[in-house]
Design an enzyme around this catalytic site. Structure first.
Site, short mmCIF file in Angstrom:
data_model
loop_
_atom_site.label_atom_id
_atom_site.label_comp_id
_atom_site.label_asym_id
_atom_site.label_seq_id
_atom_site.Cartn_x
_atom_site.Cartn_y
_atom_site.Cartn_z
N ASN A 29 -5.08 -9.81 2.99
CA ASN A 29 -6.30 -9.99 3.87
C ASN A 29 -7.54 -11.13 3.36
O ASN A 29 -8.34 -11.18 3.06
CB ASN A 29 -6.89 -8.65 2.28
CG ASN A 29 -6.72 -7.59 2.66
OD1 ASN A 29 -7.37 -6.72 3.80
ND2 ASN A 29 -6.19 -6.29 1.57
N TYR A 42 -0.61 -7.91 -2.29
CA TYR A 42 -1.25 -7.12 -1.38
C TYR A 42 -2.87 -6.84 -1.86
O TYR A 42 -3.15 -6.95 -3.32
CB TYR A 42 -0.89 -5.61 -1.46
CG TYR A 42 -2.34 -4.36 -0.74
CD1 TYR A 42 -2.99 -4.55 -0.15
CD2 TYR A 42 -2.68 -3.66 -1.74
CE1 TYR A 42 -3.74 -3.99 0.80
CE2 TYR A 42 -3.48 -2.95 -1.08
CZ TYR A 42 -4.12 -3.01 -0.60
OH TYR A 42 -5.03 -2.32 -0.21
N GLU A 87 0.37 -0.65 -0.27
CA GLU A 87 0.29 -0.60 -0.13
C GLU A 87 0.91 0.78 -0.33
O GLU A 87 0.85 2.16 0.65
CB GLU A 87 -0.99 -0.62 0.91
CG GLU A 87 -2.33 0.77 0.55
CD GLU A 87 -3.43 0.56 1.78
OE1 GLU A 87 -4.27 1.68 1.27
OE2 GLU A 87 -3.20 -0.09 2.44
N ASP A 119 0.02 -8.83 2.30
CA ASP A 119 -0.86 -7.80 3.52
C ASP A 119 -1.85 -8.99 2.45
O ASP A 119 -2.49 -8.32 1.53
CB ASP A 119 -1.22 -6.64 3.72
CG ASP A 119 -3.57 -6.35 4.04
OD1 ASP A 119 -3.71 -6.75 4.43
OD2 ASP A 119 -3.53 -5.04 3.87
#
Length: 261
Positions: free
Chosen positions: A153, A110, A34, A151
């Protein structure tokens, strides 16, 4: 060898914290997510002793890998959709990282958030993860030691969130998403953190900025390291470093740090 992953939620905003943290922790490799912008501070990082590669996107997404050793970029896009322009994937090779002649593959991810459930964003998350699964099947069949981090998620289990009922309708906790993460482990990929902390709850990598979430530890574990079978025997440690999260103007994520011997 120390490898860290950190969703910095804007490299520009978090550079002072990142700079200080690199100086204190001295990781060998860092995966960043990010980045949120086209500009990447490669020269500043080089002055700190890190080679780097980044995939950037205006205002959104963005991933990077920093390494004290030279790195070679293999791919900046996840196979399977030539029209996907999101900056979410970076695969590099690092030589001599494990004090052997072997190359180490490092993959920074990501994964799409997917909220709200029932929208195109959730379907994109599932399609993206399916493409990742296809690639992971190829990697796990190879002999190249591979670290996947970032990440991702996904909240893998009830143990990975402060209150499961609070996340029941969130994309990160949906059965389809958790099932895909379980497929990764079934292939032979090792969740480094959970392997070393099998029964410990309350250990999170993300806390919302609002309603005192960090202060009351209402968080989730969504930043992960997955190791290929060639690295299972080299796992030495994997910890969550909460220190950057207590600082002024932090990212809503905090670093997770992997140690290989």
């Amino acid at each position: 060898m120390k490898i860290a992953s950190w969703n910095v939620n804007s490299i520009k905003a978090r550079m002072p914290i990142l700079r200080a943290w690199l100086g204190t922790v001295q990781p060998d490799v860092v995966l960043l997510q990010e980045l949120k912008g086209l500009d990447f501070p490669a020269e500043e990082l080089r002055a700190l002793g890190y080679h780097s590669a980044a995939v950037t996107q205006k205002s959104y997404n963005g991933v990077a890998v920093l390494s004290k050793r030279p790195l070679e970029v293999v791919s900046t896009t996840l196979a399977g959709d030539s029209e996907d322009s999101h900056a979410r994937f970076l695969e590099v090779l690092i030589g001599g990282a494990l004090d052997t002649d072997a190359l180490l593959r490092v993959v920074c991810l990501y994964v799409p958030n997917g909220n709200p459930v029932g929208t195109d964003k959730f379907e994109y998350k599932l399609r993206w993860t399916d493409r990742l699964l296809s690639q992971m099947r190829l990697w796990v069949a190879e002999t190249t030691p591979t670290v996947i981090g970032g990440d991702m998620n996904v909240i893998p289990t009830d143990l990975d969130c402060h209150k499961p009922a609070s996340w029941a309708k969130d994309a990160l906790f949906q059965p389809e998403v958790k099932a895909r993460y379980a497929q990764m482990l079934a292939m032979g990929w090792m969740d480094a953190f959970r392997t070393l902390h099998p029964d410990q709850g309350g250990l999170f990598t993300y806390w919302d900025y609002f309603r005192g979430a960090f202060e009351t530890n209402r968080g989730i574990r969504i930043d992960h390291f997955l190791l290929s079978p060639a690295l299972h025997g080299r796992l030495r440690g994997c910890v969550i470093d909460r220190a950057p999260r207590v600082l002024e103007k932090p990212s809503d994520h905090t670093p997770i740090v992997l140690e290989l011997q």
